[in-house]
Design a protein around this motif. Structure first.
Motif, short mmCIF file in Angstrom:
data_model
loop_
_atom_site.label_atom_id
_atom_site.label_comp_id
_atom_site.label_asym_id
_atom_site.label_seq_id
_atom_site.Cartn_x
_atom_site.Cartn_y
_atom_site.Cartn_z
N UNK A 221 0.84 -1.21 0.00
CA UNK A 221 0.00 0.00 0.00
C UNK A 221 0.87 1.25 0.00
N UNK A 222 1.97 1.23 0.78
CA UNK A 222 2.89 2.37 0.77
C UNK A 222 3.46 2.58 -0.62
N UNK A 223 3.81 1.48 -1.29
CA UNK A 223 4.33 1.57 -2.65
C UNK A 223 3.30 2.14 -3.61
N UNK A 224 2.05 1.73 -3.44
CA UNK A 224 0.97 2.26 -4.30
C UNK A 224 0.79 3.76 -4.07
N UNK A 225 0.87 4.17 -2.80
CA UNK A 225 0.77 5.60 -2.48
C UNK A 225 1.92 6.38 -3.12
N UNK A 226 3.13 5.81 -3.05
CA UNK A 226 4.29 6.47 -3.65
C UNK A 226 4.12 6.58 -5.17
N UNK A 227 3.62 5.52 -5.78
CA UNK A 227 3.43 5.55 -7.23
C UNK A 227 2.37 6.56 -7.64
N UNK A 228 1.29 6.62 -6.86
CA UNK A 228 0.24 7.62 -7.15
C UNK A 228 0.80 9.04 -7.04
N UNK A 229 1.65 9.26 -6.04
CA UNK A 229 2.25 10.59 -5.85
C UNK A 229 3.16 10.95 -7.03
N UNK A 230 3.69 9.94 -7.71
CA UNK A 230 4.54 10.17 -8.87
C UNK A 230 3.73 10.27 -10.17
#
Length: 110
Positions: free
Chosen positions: A97-106
């Motif tokens: 989920x943290x990775x998904x959040x990071x990807x969305x932020x990018x």
């Protein structure tokens, strides 16, 4: 504290250090991308064995990631070996989920 607990604590520290390794194409760390498949200490020589994969076996940036892993392990463990694992193949379902959040932020739509 038992030896098992010490090893687990050590592996958590290693995992945290590996969060400094950023996939150069996606801009997210290898742990949250789900590229890290396993960490264990060798019974033979005590070296840390890092099982990981890439988003594709044809990734042209393997050397960059290996260098980043070396930098992340500097001062964390004395000896380590990287074992590239291709089965099971990586898929986006491995992203945390943290990775998904990071990807969305990018700007990724995930």
């Amino acid at each position: 504290m038992t030896e098992t607990n010490v090893a687990r604590t050590g592996l958590k520290d290693v995992e945290e250090a590996l969060k400094d390794v950023i996939d150069p194409e996606l801009g997210v760390n290898i742990v949250d991308l789900g590229l890290l498949y396993g960490l264990k200490y060798s019974d033979d020589d005590g070296a840390l064995l890092i099982d990981m994969t890439l988003t594709t076996a044809a990734c042209p940036l393997t050397d960059v990631i290996e260098e980043q892993v070396g930098q992340a392990m500097d001062g964390v463990v004395d000896e380590w070996r990287l074992n590239w694992v291709w089965m099971p193949p990586w898929g986006p379902e491995r992203i945390t989920e943290d990775g998904r959040d990071q990807m969305r932020a990018l700007g990724f739509n995930i």
